[in-house]
Motif scaffolding. Structure first.
Motif, PDB file in Angstrom:
ATOM      1  N   ILE A 161       1.152  -1.288  -0.359  1.00 14.61           N
ATOM      2  CA  ILE A 161       0.265  -0.047  -0.476  1.00 14.61           C
ATOM      3  C   ILE A 161       0.740   1.450  -0.125  1.00 14.61           C
ATOM      4  CG2 ILE A 161      -1.615   1.007   1.400  1.00 14.61           C
ATOM      5  CD1 ILE A 161      -2.701  -1.399   3.039  1.00 14.61           C
ATOM      6  N   VAL A 204      -7.305 -11.580   0.194  1.00 14.34           N
ATOM      7  CA  VAL A 204      -6.967 -11.020  -1.328  1.00 14.34           C
ATOM      8  C   VAL A 204      -5.555 -10.615  -1.352  1.00 14.34           C
ATOM      9  CG1 VAL A 204      -7.597  -8.357  -2.453  1.00 14.34           C
ATOM     10  CG2 VAL A 204      -9.308  -9.708  -1.325  1.00 14.34           C
ATOM     11  N   CYS A 205      -5.004  -9.889  -0.856  1.00 16.88           N
ATOM     12  CA  CYS A 205      -3.078  -9.303  -1.494  1.00 16.88           C
ATOM     13  C   CYS A 205      -2.834 -10.260  -0.514  1.00 16.88           C
ATOM     14  CB  CYS A 205      -3.369  -8.079  -0.124  1.00 16.88           C
ATOM     15  SG  CYS A 205      -1.583  -7.767  -0.607  1.00 16.88           S
ATOM     16  N   PRO A 210      -1.936 -11.198  -6.155  1.00 23.56           N
ATOM     17  CA  PRO A 210      -2.832 -10.683  -5.028  1.00 23.56           C
ATOM     18  C   PRO A 210      -4.392 -10.533  -5.562  1.00 23.56           C
ATOM     19  CG  PRO A 210      -0.704  -9.352  -5.973  1.00 23.56           C
ATOM     20  CD  PRO A 210      -0.776 -11.217  -5.926  1.00 23.56           C
ATOM     21  N   GLN A 211      -5.417 -10.232  -5.716  1.00 24.37           N
ATOM     22  CA  GLN A 211      -6.447 -10.357  -6.332  1.00 24.37           C
ATOM     23  C   GLN A 211      -6.712  -8.794  -6.154  1.00 24.37           C
ATOM     24  OE1 GLN A 211      -8.119 -12.746  -7.783  1.00 24.37           O
ATOM     25  NE2 GLN A 211      -6.300 -14.256  -7.037  1.00 24.37           N
ATOM     26  N   LEU A 217      -8.157  -1.300  -1.544  1.00 24.44           N
ATOM     27  CA  LEU A 217      -7.781  -0.007  -1.511  1.00 24.44           C
ATOM     28  C   LEU A 217      -7.033  -0.249  -3.552  1.00 24.44           C
ATOM     29  CD1 LEU A 217      -5.773  -1.422   1.315  1.00 24.44           C
ATOM     30  CD2 LEU A 217      -7.647   0.253   1.257  1.00 24.44           C
ATOM     31  N   GLN A 218      -7.641  -0.657  -4.289  1.00 23.59           N
ATOM     32  CA  GLN A 218      -6.860  -0.335  -5.619  1.00 23.59           C
ATOM     33  C   GLN A 218      -6.566   0.633  -5.758  1.00 23.59           C
ATOM     34  OE1 GLN A 218      -9.408  -1.238  -9.197  1.00 23.59           O
ATOM     35  NE2 GLN A 218      -7.869  -2.791  -9.925  1.00 23.59           N
ATOM     36  N   TYR A 224      -0.061  -1.007  -6.363  1.00 21.43           N
ATOM     37  CA  TYR A 224      -0.610  -1.401  -8.002  1.00 21.43           C
ATOM     38  C   TYR A 224      -0.755   0.293  -8.901  1.00 21.43           C
ATOM     39  CZ  TYR A 224      -4.995  -1.499 -10.979  1.00 21.43           C
ATOM     40  OH  TYR A 224      -6.346  -1.439 -12.287  1.00 21.43           O
TER      41      TYR A 224
END
Ligand code: SF4
Length: 325
Positions: A161, A204-205, A210-211, A217-218, A224
């Motif tokens: 992040i 998720v991450c 990682p999806q 938080l995309q 990302y």
């Protein structure tokens, strides 16, 4: 949402941080995993869950957590039990040292803290076998203290992040990651924030896949953004860098697990579970029961393994033989 002010080597913009807080906490409010250690604030139950979750996945811990607490419902009950009972109740989690360590923590809390598990990181770290992650987890999850904590999932998610894609050249050390975790900890929401980071990392991450397309938080994730800047398929970029990290590690010569000493340590403890603690097994009896091709020449090897188990408090070993403590 404001944060505490602590020195950190990383620069995090307040507006970015506020958006991350909002997105992740909103996601956690609806998507959180339902876990029994989240509906209690009993420090003992939370301690049990944290020790079990070290090296074991949530799905395997769930049934054993309930059974273990039924067998040892209080810290006092655990401290008063024989170590043999605790090791037997630990099946099938493995890594039996954790059972011994958990009981040793319980006994230390009884003898040094009057039976009350400390509520702050400084005192929790004085418990033998409690590291910074576990101390932070107990302070935060049992006592709702404003405390950051960093496990593997939290480390990975925070890095992605706020710092971007992991790379071997920019791996922060543990102290730096803890400072970052403290820097971004939201006031008044430490419990949910820490749990949310762990849930996002677990569901998720994930490490290798990682999806991002279903991640809350995309729009606020540095990793990302990095991926988009490269115009590459998201997980492909992550994986490429992950492989670089892996390549940096020294080559690992895999040894079949069933010929490793750790395997035989587990076999020995498993065998001793069915031996009454009033009896002992001599090594010449024990050897063929845990190793099919056991030979007289293996006695010295077996003695070394048993001595190691005794040193770790997992067995009681004398010249007459071996048993659970
Ligand atoms: Fe992880 Fe992707 Fe979400 Fe970033 S956008 S936190 S890399 S899943």
């Amino acid at each position: 949402m404001s944060t505490q002010s602590l020195s950190s080597p990383f620069s995090v913009q307040p507006d970015h941080l506020a958006r991350v807080h909002r997105s992740l906490l909103q996601w956690y409010a609806t998507e959180q995993r339902q876990l029994p250690w989240r509906v209690t604030s009993d420090p003992y139950a939370i301690l049990v869950s944290e020790i079990m979750l070290q090296q074991t996945q949530v799905e395997r811990v769930l049934p054993k957590y309930e059974q273990f607490l039924a067998a040892f419902p209080t810290l006092s009950a655990l401290a008063a039990a024989s170590t043999a009972e605790v090791i037997s109740a630990w099946v099938p989690l493995g890594y039996n040292m954790r059972a011994v360590r958990l009981q040793s923590i319980a006994r230390q809390v009884i003898s040094e803290y009057g039976g009350r598990i400390p509520d702050n990181v400084e005192e929790l770290l004085k418990l033998k076998g409690v590291g910074r992650y576990t101390a932070g987890a107990i302070a935060c999850f049992a006592y709702h203290q404003h405390v950051a904590t960093v496990d593997t999932n939290i480390r990975r998610v925070l890095h992605r992040i706020f710092l971007g894609i992991e790379s071997p050249e920019t791996q922060p050390n543990d102290t730096e990651m803890l400072k970052l975790a403290e820097q971004v900890l939201p006031n008044g929401a430490a419990y949910s924030w820490n749990q949310a980071l762990m849930d996002l990392g677990a569901t998720v991450c994930t490490s290798n896949n990682p999806q991002c397309t279903r991640c809350p938080l995309q729009q606020t994730c540095q990793a990302y953004t990095d991926m988009q800047a490269h115009s590459l398929f998201p997980s492909g970029v992550v994986l490429r860098h992950l492989r670089k990290v892996a390549e940096k590690k020294p080559p690992y010569q895999a040894q079949p697990f069933t010929s490793s000493n750790r395997y035989f340590r587990g076999r020995i403890v498993d065998r001793l579970r069915s031996v009454p603690t009033s009896q002992r097994l001599c090594l010449s009896e024990l050897g063929p029961e845990i190793k099919a091709d056991f030979h007289d020449d293996d006695i010295a090897w077996l003695r070394t393994i048993v001595a190691g188990l005794a040193k770790d408090g997992l067995v009681d070993y004398t010249e007459e033989g071996v048993r659970l403590p």
